[in-house]
Design an enzyme around this catalytic site. Sequence first.
Site, PDB file in Angstrom:
ATOM      1  CD  GLU A 121      -4.492   4.186  -1.083  1.00 42.47           C
ATOM      2  OE1 GLU A 121      -4.548   4.386  -0.223  1.00 42.47           O
ATOM      3  OE2 GLU A 121      -5.223   4.113  -2.015  1.00 42.47           O
TER       4      GLU A 121
ATOM      5  CG  HIS B  70      -8.121  13.100  -7.851  1.00 39.15           C
ATOM      6  ND1 HIS B  70      -8.162  12.065  -6.936  1.00 39.15           N
ATOM      7  CD2 HIS B  70      -8.806  14.071  -7.298  1.00 39.15           C
ATOM      8  CE1 HIS B  70      -8.825  12.399  -5.755  1.00 39.15           C
ATOM      9  NE2 HIS B  70      -9.041  13.466  -6.342  1.00 39.15           N
TER      10      HIS B  70
ATOM     11  CG  ASP C 115      -1.817   1.091   1.301  1.00 40.63           C
ATOM     12  OD1 ASP C 115      -3.137   0.673   0.690  1.00 40.63           O
ATOM     13  OD2 ASP C 115      -1.726   2.238   1.462  1.00 40.63           O
TER      14      ASP C 115
ATOM     15  CG  ASP D  56      -5.109   8.866 -12.003  1.00 38.30           C
ATOM     16  OD1 ASP D  56      -5.501   8.313 -10.951  1.00 38.30           O
ATOM     17  OD2 ASP D  56      -6.033   9.224 -12.693  1.00 38.30           O
TER      18      ASP D  56
ATOM     19  CG  ASN E  16      -5.043  11.319  -5.187  1.00 40.13           C
ATOM     20  OD1 ASN E  16      -4.342  11.312  -6.024  1.00 40.13           O
ATOM     21  ND2 ASN E  16      -5.796  10.388  -4.752  1.00 40.13           N
TER      22      ASN E  16
END
Length: 235
Positions: A129, A99, A86, A103, A94
Amino acid sequence: SGRVKLVRALIVPKTDEKGQSRGAAMLLHDGSSQADLEERVQELHVRATLDGLTKVLNRTEFERIHEEVVKAYLRDGRACSLMICDIDFFKKINDVHGHQAGDEVLINFAAIVKTLCRIGDYVGRFGGEEFVMLCTDCGIQNAVVRAEEVRRKIADTAQPAIGNQCITASFGVTELQPGDTPETMLRRADRALLRAKDEGRNRVIQLGSGMLDEPIVEQKQSWLFWLANSGTEIV
């Protein structure tokens, strides 16, 4: 018309009464539609099995493969390990960078994990994630070494989308045990991941066979340790 077309060819040898070859009969027909259909089927397969953003396995396909591997490896008594990772503080990425930057970080993260895979390993995006890697024919000790390799690579790789800063990730690792199901194996790896986060993130924690439940901590040897092992009686 001078255009190249895909064709399917059926060629049948022709022989006379004595069995001597006299040539062949060849049947050709346009194969374009069949080729187009096969291409569309392949595209649909890719879309159904891969995560659209990171191009690793999606959760549904990973769970299907995981179930098959668990059944086969339990039956054959072979070792396989599961790691779940993670990205640390991904929400902050973010919130601060947007965002789209998030990505890009996910795409780069997945690419790094894939480059460190062996043939027979499976990488999937489990959601957000969180990523998983199934390491076939791999005991927990080797899996921990590989997870640590991925962790270091992630921590040392600059991310252009966030101003060339580096990110970190936490890892939970476990090994297939007798009586396991895909769900119990995944839950054990997830518990290890939660411990990695609780203990400060950016680390690898293992749970399961081949290890103690507590992480190994290197202890400094004091003069009392030396005295206790020198044969001298301590009062």
